[in-house]
Design a protein around this motif. Structure first.
Motif, short mmCIF file in Angstrom:
data_model
loop_
_atom_site.label_atom_id
_atom_site.label_comp_id
_atom_site.label_asym_id
_atom_site.label_seq_id
_atom_site.Cartn_x
_atom_site.Cartn_y
_atom_site.Cartn_z
N UNK A 1 0.84 -1.20 0.00
CA UNK A 1 0.00 0.00 0.00
C UNK A 1 0.87 1.25 0.00
N UNK A 2 1.92 1.24 0.83
CA UNK A 2 2.83 2.38 0.88
C UNK A 2 3.53 2.62 -0.44
N UNK A 3 3.95 1.53 -1.08
CA UNK A 3 4.61 1.66 -2.38
C UNK A 3 3.66 2.23 -3.41
N UNK A 4 2.42 1.71 -3.45
CA UNK A 4 1.45 2.21 -4.42
C UNK A 4 1.10 3.68 -4.17
N UNK A 5 0.97 4.04 -2.90
CA UNK A 5 0.68 5.44 -2.58
C UNK A 5 1.84 6.34 -3.02
N UNK A 6 3.07 5.90 -2.75
CA UNK A 6 4.24 6.67 -3.16
C UNK A 6 4.37 6.76 -4.66
N UNK A 7 4.12 5.65 -5.34
CA UNK A 7 4.18 5.66 -6.80
C UNK A 7 3.12 6.58 -7.38
N UNK A 8 1.92 6.52 -6.81
CA UNK A 8 0.85 7.39 -7.28
C UNK A 8 1.16 8.86 -7.05
N UNK A 9 1.68 9.17 -5.86
CA UNK A 9 2.04 10.55 -5.55
C UNK A 9 3.16 11.03 -6.47
N UNK A 10 4.14 10.19 -6.70
CA UNK A 10 5.24 10.56 -7.59
C UNK A 10 4.75 10.80 -9.00
N UNK A 11 3.85 9.96 -9.44
CA UNK A 11 3.31 10.13 -10.79
C UNK A 11 2.55 11.44 -10.90
N UNK A 12 1.68 11.70 -9.92
CA UNK A 12 0.87 12.92 -9.96
C UNK A 12 1.76 14.15 -9.92
N UNK A 13 2.78 14.12 -9.04
CA UNK A 13 3.64 15.29 -8.91
C UNK A 13 4.60 15.43 -10.10
N UNK A 14 5.00 14.33 -10.70
CA UNK A 14 5.98 14.39 -11.77
C UNK A 14 5.41 14.37 -13.18
N UNK A 15 4.19 13.99 -13.31
CA UNK A 15 3.61 13.84 -14.65
C UNK A 15 3.29 15.20 -15.27
N UNK A 16 3.36 15.22 -16.57
CA UNK A 16 3.00 16.45 -17.29
C UNK A 16 1.66 16.24 -18.00
#
Length: 83
Positions: free
Chosen positions: A5-20
């Motif tokens: 769950x932590x990995x998925x949350x981090x991956x999701x947050x990273x994607x949202x913050x880093x995606x264009x």
């Protein structure tokens, strides 16, 4: 399971913050996250975890008090070795 769950949350947050992908993709992801959070299975797991923590709280608090008393005794002994 907690790591997943932590990995998925981090991956999701990273994607949202880093995606264009822009605001539209952000809103889509935000809606999916809200849907997942509000799902009955997620809320059931949250309730079960909270209940488990509440059940363990008295013994955990007792253990913390014991550790604090031990630490206080060690500190007092170091300050005045004659006591």
């Amino acid at each position: 399971m907690g790591y997943k769950i932590g990995f998925l949350a981090g991956a999701g947050a990273g994607y949202v913050l880093g995606a264009k992908a822009g605001r539209q993709r952000y809103e889509q992801l935000k809606g999916q996250a809200a849907h997942a959070w509000n799902s009955p299975s997620t809320q059931s797991a949250v309730t079960n975890a909270a209940d488990a923590l509440k059940a363990k709280a008295p013994s955990a608090a007792h253990g913390l008090v014991d550790k604090a008393v031990e630490a206080q005794h060690r500190a007092a002994t170091k300050a005045d070795p004659t006591s």
